[in-house]
Design a protein around this motif. Structure first.
Motif, PDB file in Angstrom:
ATOM      1  N   TRP A 328      19.046 -12.690 -40.107  1.00 41.42           N
ATOM      2  CA  TRP A 328      18.116 -12.509 -38.997  1.00 41.42           C
ATOM      3  C   TRP A 328      17.397 -11.176 -39.108  1.00 41.42           C
ATOM      4  O   TRP A 328      17.909 -10.210 -39.678  1.00 41.42           O
ATOM      5  CB  TRP A 328      18.877 -12.523 -37.661  1.00 41.42           C
ATOM      6  CG  TRP A 328      19.571 -13.807 -37.365  1.00 41.42           C
ATOM      7  CD1 TRP A 328      20.774 -14.218 -37.845  1.00 41.42           C
ATOM      8  CD2 TRP A 328      19.085 -14.871 -36.537  1.00 41.42           C
ATOM      9  NE1 TRP A 328      21.077 -15.474 -37.369  1.00 41.42           N
ATOM     10  CE2 TRP A 328      20.064 -15.888 -36.551  1.00 41.42           C
ATOM     11  CE3 TRP A 328      17.924 -15.054 -35.773  1.00 41.42           C
ATOM     12  CZ2 TRP A 328      19.921 -17.077 -35.839  1.00 41.42           C
ATOM     13  CZ3 TRP A 328      17.793 -16.241 -35.059  1.00 41.42           C
ATOM     14  CH2 TRP A 328      18.763 -17.238 -35.099  1.00 41.42           C
ATOM     15  N   GLN A 332      13.096 -11.984 -35.061  1.00 36.84           N
ATOM     16  CA  GLN A 332      13.592 -13.345 -34.892  1.00 36.84           C
ATOM     17  C   GLN A 332      14.547 -13.437 -33.706  1.00 36.84           C
ATOM     18  O   GLN A 332      14.550 -14.433 -32.975  1.00 36.84           O
ATOM     19  CB  GLN A 332      14.286 -13.805 -36.175  1.00 36.84           C
ATOM     20  CG  GLN A 332      13.322 -14.067 -37.317  1.00 36.84           C
ATOM     21  CD  GLN A 332      14.034 -14.328 -38.633  1.00 36.84           C
ATOM     22  OE1 GLN A 332      15.131 -13.791 -38.882  1.00 36.84           O
ATOM     23  NE2 GLN A 332      13.433 -15.147 -39.478  1.00 36.84           N
ATOM     24  N   GLU A 335      12.406 -13.467 -30.663  1.00 38.33           N
ATOM     25  CA  GLU A 335      11.698 -14.750 -30.544  1.00 38.33           C
ATOM     26  C   GLU A 335      12.590 -15.808 -29.890  1.00 38.33           C
ATOM     27  O   GLU A 335      12.126 -16.612 -29.086  1.00 38.33           O
ATOM     28  CB  GLU A 335      11.268 -15.219 -31.934  1.00 38.33           C
ATOM     29  CG  GLU A 335      10.512 -16.540 -31.936  1.00 38.33           C
ATOM     30  CD  GLU A 335      10.147 -16.990 -33.337  1.00 38.33           C
ATOM     31  OE1 GLU A 335       9.604 -18.100 -33.464  1.00 38.33           O
ATOM     32  OE2 GLU A 335      10.426 -16.247 -34.302  1.00 38.33           O
ATOM     33  N   VAL A 336      13.863 -15.805 -30.213  1.00 45.79           N
ATOM     34  CA  VAL A 336      14.789 -16.799 -29.669  1.00 45.79           C
ATOM     35  C   VAL A 336      15.297 -16.397 -28.286  1.00 45.79           C
ATOM     36  O   VAL A 336      15.405 -17.227 -27.384  1.00 45.79           O
ATOM     37  CB  VAL A 336      15.979 -17.010 -30.626  1.00 45.79           C
ATOM     38  CG1 VAL A 336      17.032 -17.921 -29.996  1.00 45.79           C
ATOM     39  CG2 VAL A 336      15.506 -17.591 -31.946  1.00 45.79           C
ATOM     40  N   ALA A 382      22.499 -19.802 -27.906  1.00 46.02           N
ATOM     41  CA  ALA A 382      21.059 -19.898 -28.172  1.00 46.02           C
ATOM     42  C   ALA A 382      20.756 -19.637 -29.642  1.00 46.02           C
ATOM     43  O   ALA A 382      19.926 -20.330 -30.261  1.00 46.02           O
ATOM     44  CB  ALA A 382      20.305 -18.914 -27.285  1.00 46.02           C
ATOM     45  N   ASP A 385      21.940 -22.596 -31.747  1.00 47.21           N
ATOM     46  CA  ASP A 385      21.029 -23.729 -31.597  1.00 47.21           C
ATOM     47  C   ASP A 385      19.761 -23.512 -32.411  1.00 47.21           C
ATOM     48  O   ASP A 385      19.265 -24.434 -33.075  1.00 47.21           O
ATOM     49  CB  ASP A 385      20.688 -23.924 -30.120  1.00 47.21           C
ATOM     50  CG  ASP A 385      19.821 -25.151 -29.897  1.00 47.21           C
ATOM     51  OD1 ASP A 385      20.290 -26.267 -30.202  1.00 47.21           O
ATOM     52  OD2 ASP A 385      18.674 -24.999 -29.437  1.00 47.21           O
ATOM     53  N   ALA A 386      19.225 -22.281 -32.379  1.00 44.58           N
ATOM     54  CA  ALA A 386      18.037 -21.978 -33.179  1.00 44.58           C
ATOM     55  C   ALA A 386      18.336 -22.074 -34.667  1.00 44.58           C
ATOM     56  O   ALA A 386      17.511 -22.553 -35.456  1.00 44.58           O
ATOM     57  CB  ALA A 386      17.527 -20.583 -32.823  1.00 44.58           C
ATOM     58  N   ARG A 387      19.522 -21.608 -35.067  1.00 42.34           N
ATOM     59  CA  ARG A 387      19.882 -21.649 -36.488  1.00 42.34           C
ATOM     60  C   ARG A 387      19.999 -23.077 -36.992  1.00 42.34           C
ATOM     61  O   ARG A 387      19.705 -23.368 -38.159  1.00 42.34           O
ATOM     62  CB  ARG A 387      21.206 -20.896 -36.700  1.00 42.34           C
ATOM     63  CG  ARG A 387      21.435 -20.488 -38.144  1.00 42.34           C
ATOM     64  CD  ARG A 387      22.722 -19.724 -38.299  1.00 42.34           C
ATOM     65  NE  ARG A 387      23.884 -20.613 -38.385  1.00 42.34           N
ATOM     66  CZ  ARG A 387      25.129 -20.180 -38.540  1.00 42.34           C
ATOM     67  NH1 ARG A 387      25.380 -18.872 -38.565  1.00 42.34           N
ATOM     68  NH2 ARG A 387      26.128 -21.042 -38.639  1.00 42.34           N
ATOM     69  N   GLN A 389      18.148 -25.419 -36.293  1.00 40.41           N
ATOM     70  CA  GLN A 389      16.811 -25.941 -36.574  1.00 40.41           C
ATOM     71  C   GLN A 389      16.309 -25.493 -37.944  1.00 40.41           C
ATOM     72  O   GLN A 389      15.297 -26.019 -38.441  1.00 40.41           O
ATOM     73  CB  GLN A 389      15.821 -25.471 -35.493  1.00 40.41           C
ATOM     74  CG  GLN A 389      16.279 -25.735 -34.056  1.00 40.41           C
ATOM     75  CD  GLN A 389      16.722 -27.158 -33.832  1.00 40.41           C
ATOM     76  OE1 GLN A 389      16.021 -28.100 -34.205  1.00 40.41           O
ATOM     77  NE2 GLN A 389      17.893 -27.330 -33.212  1.00 40.41           N
ATOM     78  N   ARG A 390      16.967 -24.526 -38.549  1.00 40.31           N
ATOM     79  CA  ARG A 390      16.585 -24.067 -39.888  1.00 40.31           C
ATOM     80  C   ARG A 390      17.101 -25.054 -40.940  1.00 40.31           C
ATOM     81  O   ARG A 390      17.992 -25.864 -40.665  1.00 40.31           O
ATOM     82  CB  ARG A 390      17.201 -22.689 -40.160  1.00 40.31           C
ATOM     83  CG  ARG A 390      16.737 -21.577 -39.255  1.00 40.31           C
ATOM     84  CD  ARG A 390      17.511 -20.294 -39.568  1.00 40.31           C
ATOM     85  NE  ARG A 390      16.997 -19.142 -38.834  1.00 40.31           N
ATOM     86  CZ  ARG A 390      17.490 -17.907 -38.928  1.00 40.31           C
ATOM     87  NH1 ARG A 390      18.526 -17.676 -39.725  1.00 40.31           N
ATOM     88  NH2 ARG A 390      16.951 -16.917 -38.228  1.00 40.31           N
TER      89      ARG A 390
END
Length: 668
Positions: A328, A332, A335-336, A382, A385-387, A389-390
């Motif tokens: 990260w 980033q 952003e999340v 959070a 969850d964002a990770r 999506q990678r």
């Protein structure tokens, strides 16, 4: 024709589309080399290996390089995880020739399989004094054409050296003095600043931690406990630990546990789960307990296969980039999470503008305990969850018997200690898969994929680690079938893997495929040595299997440990499992049998036993004289009440009926 398309190994399947005329390791490949009288080019790696991917892309996918390989060699591709016997032989040769080893491993063999030139990664262009892979191919082909007899003679000398260096160690006892000296030597080699042992790269010393915990429990050594606590906390707070999803990476490239080699291996996480569970149980450490819970959930969530087993690994790379999924930047995070939580997370996790990894990115570390638990849970959720999506790393979904055995042991023990029946259920599912798919005509297969057993025969670590796992599951569930299955495996191991020298063992069975050398490595490395794992299982089985087998198993375990005494004294970092087994033997082993009319009546005493018993102890509960459970034979209720029987070295104390009495008996 590429012959890897029908392989069960994901690593071999990664190379099925290469222009190289790959063979799997098989008698037909060696016969083809003899027919053509050309050398064998043996390439060994594994699916999660970063530099294996690099060399594959640079060389094995290149048509010109493939043409050279196909013209001058019989090319064999081996998954080291599927064939550890082959890997062990040629890694020993590589280390003897070059002074170092690693993967990808590149070996040139005579048509009979004898090594005459070995190395690791070779670049596509000359670099830092290393020839290009094409230059090497041409040089070896010319040498074979012009000096075949000389190369064959050299190969014979290499094998003679391997045989001389890998013979059984002389007998040497492992007594209290040896164990205390091992602790002192480990303290000398400890990194007092960063935790752990030695310098970079730094590997998680899971089996050494287990030994130190057992030694502390038996002797009260403050030094042993301090070494464990410092190392365990440093790893848990470091980048080697996945601060969002749990689970450990293979190793840290630096001494401070900051930047991992990002692959996640089943065996590391199984062994570390056991060590952290043991630490949490012993000290009550909240950090150790959280790591235990998260690592167990990582196994169940990310490595469990549809058939109920556990996959071998997650890749180091994502889309060819190491660490892409995990690292990260401050931007980033913002952003999340938004500016406030983003700044808070950056400070907590050590994410800086300069970065701790590459291109200004950082690994996540836990620099301090969070001051707001609700915020901590919200931020982690959070980010995770964002990770997700990678892009995600690939998974090697083959099921390896030995490593699943380690996972079964850890989940069963931790499940009992922390009252997590789901973990025990998962361990039972993996055991069922191995029992139904890996056992073929009474013999164990090394691996499976999609529920189909692979062709490779089980090696000693498969029999031993699975047996120990089944014994842990027998204790967790009281089910007799796991005990029967474990002793069947141990009987095969004792009959088929024993060396001519008393107490020593080969890593391959006496009826396995004949290779140019029969490997027998006594050292504990990333996983327990086959012989030390066998000794561990034999100690547990000697306390569980009943009088008719106890003596044989105990004697075999003691003889095996005596063969490792010199290793334990001189290099305890490479004898962690041996030392842990020796501690279990010195402690008795401790046996706790809890009897009661039903599970509810036994629960309180069992929980006290699980909380207080020494590492390496045997703890089992059930109805008095339960059928098929020898440890409960001749154990009766006391005045109609549930009772616990504590024994050490097969000598039992009077039964107790209260948790206070049981805790005191185990402390004594």
């Amino acid at each position: 024709m590429n012959r890897l398309r029908d392989a069960t190994s994901p690593y071999l399947l990664q190379h099925a589309g290469n222009p190289v005329d790959w063979w799997p390791w098989c008698p037909e490949a060696l016969a083809e080399a003899r027919r053509r009288n050309v050398p064998i080019l043996l390439s060994v790696g594994y699916a999660a290996c970063h530099w294996c991917h690099v060399m594959a892309h640079e060389s094995f996918e290149d048509s010109g390089t493939a043409a050279l390989m196909n013209a001058h060699f019989v090319n064999i591709k081996v998954d080291r995880e599927e064939r550890p016997d082959i890997d062990a032989i040629y890694m020993t040769a590589t280390q003897a020739m070059t002074g170092q080893g690693g993967w990808p491993m590149t070996c040139f063999l005579t048509p009979e399989g004898k090594p005459f030139h070995c190395g690791t990664y070779y670049p596509p262009e000359p670099r830092h004094g290393i020839p290009s892979f094409r230059q090497l191919l041409v040089a070896v082909a010319e040498a074979w054409a012009e000096r075949e007899d000389e190369l064959r003679e050299g190969a014979g000398q290499v094998l003679a050296h391997i045989a001389e260096q890998t013979g059984p160690l002389p007998e040497s006892g492992v007594d209290d003095e040896t164990l205390a000296a091992a602790v002192a030597k480990l303290a000398e080699e400890a990194d007092e600043r960063n935790g752990g042992f030695g310098n970079a790269p730094k590997f998680p010393p899971s089996m050494v931690l287990e030994f130190l915990l057992r030694h502390h429990e038996r002797t009260g050594s403050a030094t042993a406990l301090s070494l464990v606590e410092q190392c365990a906390e440093a790893m848990a707070r470091g980048g080697i630990y996945d601060q969002l999803a749990g689970g450990f990476a293979r190793y840290s490239v630096d001494a401070g546990w900051v930047v991992p080699h990002f692959e996640k291996m089943l065996y590391d996480n199984a062994l570390l789960l056991r060590a952290y569970a043991h630490l949490a149980r012993r000290t009550g450490s909240p950090l150790a307990r959280r790591v235990t819970e998260e690592t167990a959930e990582f196994l169940l969530r990310d490595l469990r296969t549809p058939e109920g087993g556990f996959a071998a690994s997650l890749d180091a790379d994502t889309e060819g980039v190491e660490g892409l999924t995990y690292v990260w930047t401050p931007a980033q995070l913002v952003e999340v999470l938004g500016p406030d939580d983003g700044a808070w997370a950056a400070e907590l996790f050590g994410v800086t503008e300069e970065g701790t990894f590459e291109h200004g990115s950082s690994t996540l570390r836990l620099l301090r305990d969070p001051d707001d638990e609700d915020r901590w849970r919200r931020v982690r959720a959070a980010l995770l969850d964002a990770r997700r999506q990678r892009p995600q790393p690939a998974r090697d979904d083959k099921v390896v018997a030995a490593w699943n055995g380690l996972a079964i042991t850890a989940l069963a023990e931790a499940g009992v200690a922390f009252d997590r029946p789901a973990w025990i259920t998962a361990a039972s599912g993996a055991a069922a898969l191995l029992f139904h798919r890996h056992l073929v005509d009474g013999r164990l297969r090394r691996g499976s994929r999609d529920g189909e057993a692979g062709p490779a025969a089980g090696v000693l670590e498969d029999y031993a680690c699975l047996a120990e796992g089944l014994l842990a599951l027998h204790q967790a569930t009281g089910a007799p079938r796991w005990l029967r299955a474990a002793t069947d495996l141990l009987d095969v191991a004792l009959d088929r893997f024993a060396a001519d020298v008393r107490g020593a063992y080969h890593d391959t069975a006496d009826d396995a495929e004949a290779l140019v050398h029969r490997p027998a490595d006594p050292t504990d490395n990333a996983t327990p040595a086959g012989a030390s794992a066998l000794a561990a299982a034999l100690v547990a089985a000697s306390a569980l299997a009943g009088a008719e087998r106890a003596g044989r198993y105990r004697d075999a375990a003691e003889r095996a440990v005596r063969r490792a005494g010199m290793l334990a004294a001189r290099a305890p970092r490479f004898a962690g499992n041996w030392l842990a087994v020796a501690e279990a033997l010195r402690a008795g082993p401790v046996q706790v049998a809890v009897v009661g009319p039903d599970a509810a009546a036994r629960a309180e005493l069992l929980h006290a036993a699980a909380r207080s018993a020494h590492g390496g102890a045997v703890v089992l509960g059930g109805e008095p004289a339960a059928e098929g459970v020898p440890l409960l034979a001749d154990r009766s209720l006391v005045d109609g009440h549930p009772a616990a029987y504590v024994c050490r070295g097969y000598v039992c104390e009077r039964p107790v009926t209260s948790t206070e009495e049981l805790t005191a008996a185990l402390a004594g």
